[in-house]
Design an enzyme around this catalytic site. Structure first.
Site, PDB file in Angstrom:
ATOM      1  N   GLU A 117     -16.139   1.918   1.974  1.00 50.10           N
ATOM      2  CA  GLU A 117     -15.496   3.181   1.605  1.00 50.10           C
ATOM      3  C   GLU A 117     -15.756   3.440   0.133  1.00 50.10           C
ATOM      4  OE1 GLU A 117     -11.423   3.323   2.957  1.00 50.10           O
ATOM      5  OE2 GLU A 117     -12.038   3.249   5.053  1.00 50.10           O
ATOM      6  N   HIS A 225      -6.305  13.331  -0.297  1.00 47.87           N
ATOM      7  CA  HIS A 225      -7.487  12.884   0.465  1.00 47.87           C
ATOM      8  C   HIS A 225      -8.465  14.047   0.488  1.00 47.87           C
ATOM      9  CE1 HIS A 225     -10.094  11.152   3.440  1.00 47.87           C
ATOM     10  NE2 HIS A 225      -9.386  10.031   3.410  1.00 47.87           N
ATOM     11  N   ARG A 273     -11.723   8.439  -5.108  1.00 45.13           N
ATOM     12  CA  ARG A 273     -11.134   9.517  -4.311  1.00 45.13           C
ATOM     13  C   ARG A 273     -10.628  10.686  -5.158  1.00 45.13           C
ATOM     14  NH1 ARG A 273      -7.195   7.602   0.392  1.00 45.13           N
ATOM     15  NH2 ARG A 273      -9.138   6.789   1.214  1.00 45.13           N
ATOM     16  N   HIS A 329      -2.019  12.858   0.523  1.00 42.17           N
ATOM     17  CA  HIS A 329      -2.246  11.722   1.420  1.00 42.17           C
ATOM     18  C   HIS A 329      -1.398  10.505   1.060  1.00 42.17           C
ATOM     19  CE1 HIS A 329      -4.553   9.349   4.243  1.00 42.17           C
ATOM     20  NE2 HIS A 329      -4.964   8.515   3.303  1.00 42.17           N
ATOM     21  N   ARG A 364      -5.335   5.339  -6.175  1.00 42.09           N
ATOM     22  CA  ARG A 364      -5.454   4.175  -5.283  1.00 42.09           C
ATOM     23  C   ARG A 364      -6.882   4.043  -4.751  1.00 42.09           C
ATOM     24  NH1 ARG A 364      -5.043   3.713   0.361  1.00 42.09           N
ATOM     25  NH2 ARG A 364      -4.701   5.952   0.428  1.00 42.09           N
TER      26      ARG A 364
HETATM   27  C1  SIN Z   1      -9.171   6.952   5.288  1.00 43.48           C
HETATM   28  O1  SIN Z   1      -9.414   6.451   6.375  1.00 43.48           O
HETATM   29  O2  SIN Z   1      -9.953   7.672   4.687  1.00 43.48           O
HETATM   30  C2  SIN Z   1      -7.868   6.669   4.651  1.00 43.48           C
HETATM   31  C3  SIN Z   1      -7.896   5.333   4.093  1.00 43.48           C
HETATM   32  C4  SIN Z   1      -6.882   5.244   3.009  1.00 43.48           C
HETATM   33  O3  SIN Z   1      -6.113   6.166   2.804  1.00 43.48           O
HETATM   34  O4  SIN Z   1      -6.897   4.249   2.302  1.00 43.48           O
END
Ligand code: SIN
Length: 518
Positions: A117, A225, A273, A329, A364
């Site tokens: 990620e 998000h 993010r 989020h 985060r």
């Molecule tokens: C996601 O699956 O993008 C969310 C993961 C997260 O919020 O850490």
């Protein structure tokens, strides 16, 4: 109903259930109540988590690398001691989850498959397809010790005698006595007009902890998000398109088909993010549409939940780019706790999203939240085993509360926070928000007044921090400033203040406070 417990845990997401496991495993004779609105396994935001849980598991990885990425994402405000706890204890907590029967995706050789990620320099996200939270919640709930008593209800007050906790009130009417209360009550997304959070995430725990005397930290840091699926009828529950899609190669494009993220950050789709969410906001301000192109991925097979959400909303991810918008989020701020989840209020503990352990800083790192729930929930359980449960006071008489909310007033709170404390903030916008909240005060019933408290505290913290950092982006103070390299601290009855970053846990939670709390 009046009953007496040794420990009451409020919230049955990953953090709350981890407390129960850890505590009853070590001290099985304790009387523990788990307060929840829904059946464990289905409660809170945990089952909604798609991507997975970040952990230094792979051979090319280490807790030190995971720490590096977490600190970098946190924009200078993470507490390194807390991050070290998170990354070094994480692998053991994942092993325990596997031992409980959690079924994560594996490779052909039986080892865990790890996905990537944004802002992670390694593949380290353990997952179960894209329904990772659901699988973790299932495993934790299925293995809950039989002795835990499930109590269905809504927390409406934390009861104190002198300065220490003696129990809670539920549903505005029932009092339960307990010398130790653990808040694991989740986040605040439902106080914003557009969110990926489930119903109930209204910051109730934050407000009630503050009323009980707890210190709150860094409330202005709200994570957006970048890729909620846009175009649905209900903005207060936008379907999430997991970050793992970008980790596996999905691109952010505009209506011309141009992949635009490289204009905003060299890491493009895999930038932190806060950067990606703000870039989407900027691109939209420039008049563009923002879409996620996942046509090259096997979405139906690898991301079954995302696929189903898209199809329900009328989109086919195999054939068309998906319209996306940032949505609230996760809340990085929360009830200030030490490395064992203790607050400054004797008998009150916190873990999970409602808490501020210091691991997330100003932004985060993706998939660190489930890990935080596991690691710090476990720690709270362990710390509680050392407590003298004979220390308890009498329950005070408390007035019954009216639970009914005014839906129009709540909708107004959501609009106020969305425009005042959205992706791009300014003094004028936040002051306007505070004034609008003040006008709304009388219309909010007892239950809605916790929303009012949280919204006011969040706006006040945002107004106080005169810089842009992590998820807190101001149009009137666009730079990050060393002057503001500290935590915003809210102490009941006092104005917002800055807590220097160097404040150690021992200084913040003076030894005598910590001793009386156990
Ligand atoms: C996601 O699956 O993008 C969310 C993961 C997260 O919020 O850490």
């Amino acid at each position: 109903m009046s009953d007496r417990f040794d420990v009451l845990v409020i919230g049955a997401g990953v953090a709350g259930m981890s407390v129960v496991h850890s505590l009853l495993h070590s001290a099985p004779s304790l009387k523990v109540g788990l307060v929840t609105l829904q059946v464990p396994g289905q409660a809170g935001a945990t089952p909604w988590a798609q991507g997975g849980v970040a952990v230094a598991w792979g051979e090319d990885d280490s807790p030190a690398l995971h720490t590096q990425d977490t600190l970098a994402a946190g924009a200078g405000l993470c507490r390194p001691e807390a991050v070290d706890v998170l990354t070094s204890e994480g692998p053991q907590r994942i092993q325990e989850l596997l031992d409980m029967g959690a079924r994560f995706d594996t490779r052909s050789d039986g080892t865990l498959e790890l996905t990537r990620e944004a802002a992670h320099q390694r593949r380290r996200v353990v997952h179960a397809g894209d329904a990772s939270g659901r699988e973790m919640a299932r495993a934790l709930a299925r293995a809950l010790p039989a002795s835990v008593r499930l109590i269905y209800g809504q927390l409406t007050s934390i009861l104190t005698q002198g300065s220490r906790v003696v129990g809670v009130q539920l549903d505005g009417q029932h009092s339960l006595a307990a010398p130790q209360v653990v808040l694991a009550s989740g986040g605040v997304g439902q106080l914003f007009a557009a969110t990926t959070n489930p119903a109930g995430a209204e910051g109730q725990g934050l407000a009630l902890a503050f009323e009980a005397g707890a210190h709150l930290r860094d409330l202005e840091f709200v994570q957006f998000h970048p890729t909620a699926l846009a175009g649905g009828a209900n903005a207060s529950n936008l379907p999430l398109l997991t970050e793992a899609l970008r980790g596996e190669g999905a691109r952010l494009i505009d209506e011309t088909g141009t992949a635009f993220m490289a204009q905003y950050h060299p890491a493009a789709e895999l930038a932190p993010r806060d950067v990606v969410a703000f870039a989407l906001w900027q691109h939209r301000q420039r008049g563009h549409q923002t879409l996620l192109d996942a046509r090259a991925l096997p979405v139906a097979e690898r991301f079954a939940q995302v696929h189903a959400l898209c199809v329900t909303a009328g989109f086919d991810p195999a054939r068309q780019p998906l319209p996306v918008t940032p949505a609230v989020h996760y809340h990085m701020g929360g009830v200030a706790v030490d490395l064992w989840g203790r607050t400054n209020v004797p008998g009150l503990w916190a873990c999970g999203e409602v808490s501020s352990t210091g691991v997330h800083g100003a932004n985060r790192l993706a998939s660190n939240s489930l890990l935080e729930g596991l690691v710090f929930g476990y720690r709270v359980g362990q710390a509680l085993t050392g407590v003298d449960f004979r220390q308890a006071g009498c329950l005070p008489a408390v007035p019954q509360l009216e639970l009914r909310q005014d839906p129009l007033a709540m909708a107004r709170v959501r609009e106020i926070l969305w425009s005042g404390l959205g992706l791009a903030r300014s003094q004028q916008g936040m002051e306007k928000g505070l004034a609008a909240l003040e006008r709304l005060r009388a219309r909010l019933s007892a239950c809605g007044s916790t929303a009012h408290t949280v919204a006011s505290l969040m706006l006040s913290s945002g107004l106080f921090r005169q810089e842009s950092r992590g998820a807190h982006r101001r149009l009137d103070y666009t730079q990050t400033s060393p002057h503001w390299a500290g935590h915003t601290l809210l102490v009941p009855g006092q104005a917002v203040r800055m807590q220097p970053l160097q404040t150690t846990f021992a200084q913040e939670f003076r030894e005598d406070v910590v001793r009386t709390s156990v």
